[in-house]
Design a protein around this motif. Structure first.
Motif, PDB file in Angstrom:
ATOM      1  N   ASN A  78      11.865  60.944  34.020  1.00 47.45           N
ATOM      2  CA  ASN A  78      12.810  61.778  34.762  1.00 47.45           C
ATOM      3  C   ASN A  78      14.068  61.002  35.129  1.00 47.45           C
ATOM      4  OD1 ASN A  78      11.304  64.097  34.657  1.00 47.45           O
ATOM      5  ND2 ASN A  78      10.527  63.983  36.739  1.00 47.45           N
ATOM      6  N   THR A  79      13.922  59.711  35.361  1.00 50.46           N
ATOM      7  CA  THR A  79      15.079  58.856  35.607  1.00 50.46           C
ATOM      8  C   THR A  79      15.763  58.494  34.291  1.00 50.46           C
ATOM      9  OG1 THR A  79      14.106  57.880  37.616  1.00 50.46           O
ATOM     10  CG2 THR A  79      15.843  56.629  36.520  1.00 50.46           C
ATOM     11  N   THR A 251      21.925  72.966  38.500  1.00 54.11           N
ATOM     12  CA  THR A 251      21.691  71.800  37.640  1.00 54.11           C
ATOM     13  C   THR A 251      21.984  72.188  36.190  1.00 54.11           C
ATOM     14  OG1 THR A 251      20.153  69.926  37.381  1.00 54.11           O
ATOM     15  CG2 THR A 251      19.238  72.139  37.029  1.00 54.11           C
ATOM     16  N   PRO A 252      22.376  71.237  35.342  1.00 59.25           N
ATOM     17  CA  PRO A 252      22.685  71.579  33.952  1.00 59.25           C
ATOM     18  C   PRO A 252      21.457  72.129  33.218  1.00 59.25           C
ATOM     19  CG  PRO A 252      23.482  69.372  34.491  1.00 59.25           C
ATOM     20  CD  PRO A 252      22.602  69.806  35.615  1.00 59.25           C
ATOM     21  N   ALA A 253      21.698  72.998  32.286  1.00 62.56           N
ATOM     22  CA  ALA A 253      20.605  73.611  31.529  1.00 62.56           C
ATOM     23  C   ALA A 253      19.793  72.569  30.770  1.00 62.56           C
ATOM     24  CB  ALA A 253      21.173  74.647  30.561  1.00 62.56           C
ATOM     25  N   GLN A 254      20.423  71.451  30.371  1.00 62.94           N
ATOM     26  CA  GLN A 254      19.721  70.450  29.570  1.00 62.94           C
ATOM     27  C   GLN A 254      18.884  69.480  30.399  1.00 62.94           C
ATOM     28  OE1 GLN A 254      22.990  70.666  30.001  1.00 62.94           O
ATOM     29  NE2 GLN A 254      24.037  68.688  29.920  1.00 62.94           N
ATOM     30  N   ALA A 255      18.978  69.550  31.725  1.00 62.65           N
ATOM     31  CA  ALA A 255      18.206  68.641  32.579  1.00 62.65           C
ATOM     32  C   ALA A 255      16.729  69.028  32.572  1.00 62.65           C
ATOM     33  CB  ALA A 255      18.736  68.676  34.005  1.00 62.65           C
ATOM     34  N   PHE A 300      21.868  66.781  41.254  1.00 65.26           N
ATOM     35  CA  PHE A 300      22.183  65.352  41.178  1.00 65.26           C
ATOM     36  C   PHE A 300      22.896  64.866  42.431  1.00 65.26           C
ATOM     37  CE2 PHE A 300      25.355  62.075  40.336  1.00 65.26           C
ATOM     38  CZ  PHE A 300      24.607  61.075  39.737  1.00 65.26           C
ATOM     39  N   SER A 301      23.896  65.604  42.869  1.00 59.60           N
ATOM     40  CA  SER A 301      24.824  65.091  43.874  1.00 59.60           C
ATOM     41  C   SER A 301      24.277  65.100  45.298  1.00 59.60           C
ATOM     42  CB  SER A 301      26.126  65.901  43.830  1.00 59.60           C
ATOM     43  OG  SER A 301      25.869  67.275  44.155  1.00 59.60           O
ATOM     44  N   HIS A 302      23.568  66.128  45.669  1.00 61.54           N
ATOM     45  CA  HIS A 302      23.189  66.260  47.079  1.00 61.54           C
ATOM     46  C   HIS A 302      22.189  65.199  47.518  1.00 61.54           C
ATOM     47  CE1 HIS A 302      19.414  68.187  45.677  1.00 61.54           C
ATOM     48  NE2 HIS A 302      18.947  67.787  46.834  1.00 61.54           N
TER      49      HIS A 302
END
Length: 357
Positions: A78-79, A251-255, A300-302
């Protein structure tokens, strides 16, 4: 010739002895330290730790912010999936898919001095499986806003980077103190926060709950939530509780599921999320929708700095006039550039007004 050979042998002997003495000196600098982890376990570690493996992006970000990422020899998938943000880690050489799905054979092969896992991972299983190999498990939960100070100081002590860890802690503690001072006694505004999946939210005890609490928000599901399904909230319940502000995570669709990426979603993805909210049946009667008090943050950001980046943004979204000296965009820039060593990247935060066609 004999004299020359003897000189070479003597030189090699001196080199080997010097190297051995250097290693011994380094070992002598280490000491056994007992640290209390995120679940209250007291764990003895030989510090400073030289090699560790760690699961969960939030943990790895905290470790990097404390100046110790060079001691992490492997992470979870995941990382490692985010090749731009975690390019130093090989997705083919990870310790498992996530903190809940670990590859114990790989961990034993790597033989780290400590395994770092969050409280929402399979840490009890890991303790049992790794104890026979003498590999300790230490719990750091990078999403736990309430334990930010303890966890940052633990990382600094564990890896011998106390000075950088203190600098990191002081920066965000200063922001939190300002928010607390400015908002003391203020009537809290009602907030509905929605996850990346539609009609999902947070309750007390959830990883994101304290992020919202520290922003002096009145989470509409902080009470009377026992009969509410946080995995699929009844939209009528949100209407009835009438939030002043709505914040949606994207979140991006590819994540991978439940994760975020350094590269943000496209603006069209944010627009899709915005339109989904404002066109829901009956939601035009909600105060937040009427006033267009709708905001977006990425997965990602929060989560930066134990979710204190999210706290700063939420506080500013709720009380912009009361926090004139709080600049969440600058906080995010500092988080990215000063504490992660990456170029700041725009596109992780939007207001509904930013997304009007």
């Amino acid at each position: 010739m004999k004299n020359k050979t003897a000189a070479i042998i003597f030189s090699l002997t001196v080199t080997v002895l010097a190297s051995a003495l250097s290693v011994q000196a380094e070992d002598n600098k280490r000491e056994t330290i007992t640290l209390t982890d995120n679940v209250g376990r007291e764990v003895e570690l030989e510090c400073p730790v030289d090699t560790a493996v760690s699961a969960l992006r939030y943990n790895n970000e905290l470790i990097r912010a404390c100046g110790a990422i060079d001691h992490i020899i492997s992470v979870d998938l995941n990382t490692a999936q985010d090749r731009e943000y975690w390019g130093m880690f090989d997705p083919e050489e990870v310790i498992g898919k996530s903190q809940k799905e670990l590859d114990y054979e790989k961990i034993v092969e790597l033989d780290p001095e400590v395994v770092i896992l969050p409280a929402n991972g399979a840490y009890e299983e890991a303790i049992e499986n790794l104890e026979p190999f003498g590999i300790p498990v230490f719990i750091i939960s990078g999403y736990d806003t309430a334990d930010f100070e303890n966890q940052v100081k633990n990382i600094g002590t564990m890896f011998g980077t106390e000075e950088q860890a203190q600098k990191f802690y002081d920066y965000f503690d200063d922001k939190l103190e300002y928010i607390n001072k400015q908002l003391e006694g203020v009537e809290k505004r009602k907030l509905y926060i929605e996850g990346t999946s539609d009609l999902t939210t947070i309750f007390p005890g959830d990883p994101m709950y304290n992020m919202v609490e520290y922003a002096s928000a009145d989470n509409i599901f902080s009470v009377d939530y026992e009969n509410v399904n946080k995995g699929e909230v009844d939209p009528e319940e949100v209407i009835a509780r009438n939030p002043d502000v709505i914040i949606k995570l994207v979140t991006p669709a590819q994540a991978m599921s439940g994760t975020g990426l350094y590269t943000p979603p496209t603006k069209d993805e944010f627009k899709t999320a915005y339109n989904s909210i404002v066109t829901r049946a009956g939601w035009d009667e909600i105060t937040a929708v009427k006033n267009d008090d709708i905001y977006f943050m990425t997965q990602f950001s929060h989560g930066g700095a134990g979710k204190l980046v999210g706290t700063c943004y939420i506080a500013k979204m709720l009380y912009p006039e009361l926090l004139p000296e709080l600049d969440p965009a600058e906080v995010f820039r500092s988080w990215m550039e000063d504490f992660q060593g990456f170029k700041n990247i725009e596109g992780h935060f939007y207001s509904g007004k930013d997304l009007h066609d």
